[in-house]
Design an enzyme around this catalytic site. Structure first.
Site, mmCIF file in Angstrom:
data_model
loop_
_atom_site.group_PDB
_atom_site.id
_atom_site.type_symbol
_atom_site.label_atom_id
_atom_site.label_comp_id
_atom_site.label_asym_id
_atom_site.label_seq_id
_atom_site.Cartn_x
_atom_site.Cartn_y
_atom_site.Cartn_z
ATOM 1 N N HIS A 134 0.842 -1.204 0.000
ATOM 2 C CA HIS A 134 0.000 0.000 0.000
ATOM 3 C C HIS A 134 0.873 1.248 0.000
ATOM 4 O O HIS A 134 2.060 1.188 0.312
ATOM 5 C CB HIS A 134 -0.926 0.026 1.219
ATOM 6 C CG HIS A 134 -2.140 -0.849 1.058
ATOM 7 N ND1 HIS A 134 -2.088 -2.212 1.242
ATOM 8 C CD2 HIS A 134 -3.410 -0.557 0.710
ATOM 9 C CE1 HIS A 134 -3.296 -2.714 1.016
ATOM 10 N NE2 HIS A 134 -4.121 -1.733 0.696
ATOM 11 N N LYS A 138 -0.766 4.789 4.421
ATOM 12 C CA LYS A 138 -1.610 3.808 5.125
ATOM 13 C C LYS A 138 -0.877 3.381 6.384
ATOM 14 O O LYS A 138 0.174 2.745 6.320
ATOM 15 C CB LYS A 138 -1.919 2.600 4.233
ATOM 16 C CG LYS A 138 -2.830 1.590 4.915
ATOM 17 C CD LYS A 138 -3.351 0.554 3.952
ATOM 18 C CE LYS A 138 -4.186 -0.513 4.644
ATOM 19 N NZ LYS A 138 -5.376 -0.022 5.332
#
Ligand SMILES: NC(=O)c1ccc[n+]([C@@H]2O[C@H](COP(=O)([O-])OP(=O)(O)OC[C@H]3O[C@@H](n4cnc5c(N)ncnc54)[C@H](OP(=O)(O)O)[C@@H]3O)[C@@H](O)[C@H]2O)c1
Length: 246
Positions: A134, A138
């Site tokens: 990600h 995040k």
């Protein structure tokens, strides 16, 4: 007849895209786009909105969900962060009112299919590890999708892994584990959301890979959830229920 919808979190990355998508779609009438300064309950009452899409934060999603249900609108919850006990409570409230709702941890149809295919493969290939990648902003790990994939694999497989003892030169070098499934979380600029589920077998590997490269991939799922939520009679968890996969 068009369905009246509110997007909560309308100024955010996901919310602003959902606003554009729903505004442009002939099935919907977007009656409000709200932010944290707005009164969600008053907006539902004033507009008579049938559906509220929540794309806010983990800190506010539970309270927002309660307000949506209390005001008899159908919740489409895309924000992450609801705990299992909260989901049970919200489901009970929906059932008391026979009100349809859906919590969607991943609106991407490709990601839902990736989990489904991983579950099918696990019945035959129990040796599995997951790599999820990600963007660097995040802050939680592993992703909800990786965790859910691991849960599905554990349910579907017929035997546990054959894990040999290993000396780790660097602590946690093999990633974190859900039961005996190693999950490796990468956080780097350049990724939005990617996941690979790798199955190992004698003389072969099988990789099921999904890559979200643009938030646009979440919008067909937002539309599907809004189209179908009023025909549900309880609070469902996961877009797979609308795709009739599980
Ligand atoms: N289900 C899926 O497929 C999927 C995909 C991607 C992301 N998500 C989740 O969707 C949520 C939003 O993601 P994002 O990337 O769009 O985040 P974001 O850009 O930070 O947007 C969140 C928005 O919600 C607003 N907000 C905060 N508290 C609020 C409240 N109480 N009421 C109304 N609005 C409020 C924020 O306002 P301020 O900026 O003023 O605080 C911001 O505009 C996150 O929970 C994320 O994990 C879900």
């Amino acid at each position: 007849m068009t369905l009246s919808v509110i997007v909560n979190g309308a100024q955010g990355k996901m919310g602003s895209l959902a606003v554009k998508t729903l505004e442009a779609h002939p099935d919907f009438h977007l009656v409000a786009g709200l932010g944290k300064q707005d009164d969600l309950a008053a907006a539902i009452q004033k507009t008579g909105a049938k559906i509220v899409v929540d794309l806010t934060t983990a800190a506010s999603v539970y309270t927002n969900s309660l307000i949506i249900i209390e005001n008899n609108a159908h919740p489409v919850i895309g924000s992450s962060g609801l705990q299992d006990a909260q989901i049970q409570e919200l489901r009970g409230l929906c059932e008391d009112k026979s009100l349809g709702g859906i919590i969607v941890p991943n609106f991407s149809i490709g990601a839902v299919l990736m989990m489904h295919f991983a579950k099918q493969a696990a019945a035959f290939l129990p040796e599995t590890e997951i790599i999820e990648s990600h963007h660097e902003k995040k802050l939680d790990a592993p992703s909800g999708t990786a965790l859910k994939t691991a849960e599905l694999i554990v349910q579907a497989r017929k035997q546990a892994r054959q894990v040999l003892p290993l000396k780790e030169i660097i602590p946690a070098v093999r990633g974190g584990c859900y039961e005996d499934i190693n999950i490796h979380s990468i956080r780097l600029p350049g990724f939005l959301a990617k996941q690979e589920v790798i199955f190992g077998n004698v003389g072969e590997t099988l990789t099921i890979s999904h890559n979200s490269i643009d938030r646009a991939c979440f919008m067909p799922g937002v539309v599907l959830a809004c189209q179908q939520v009023s025909s549900l009679n309880s609070l469902y968890y996961g877009l797979e229920h609308l795709l009739h996969l599980f």
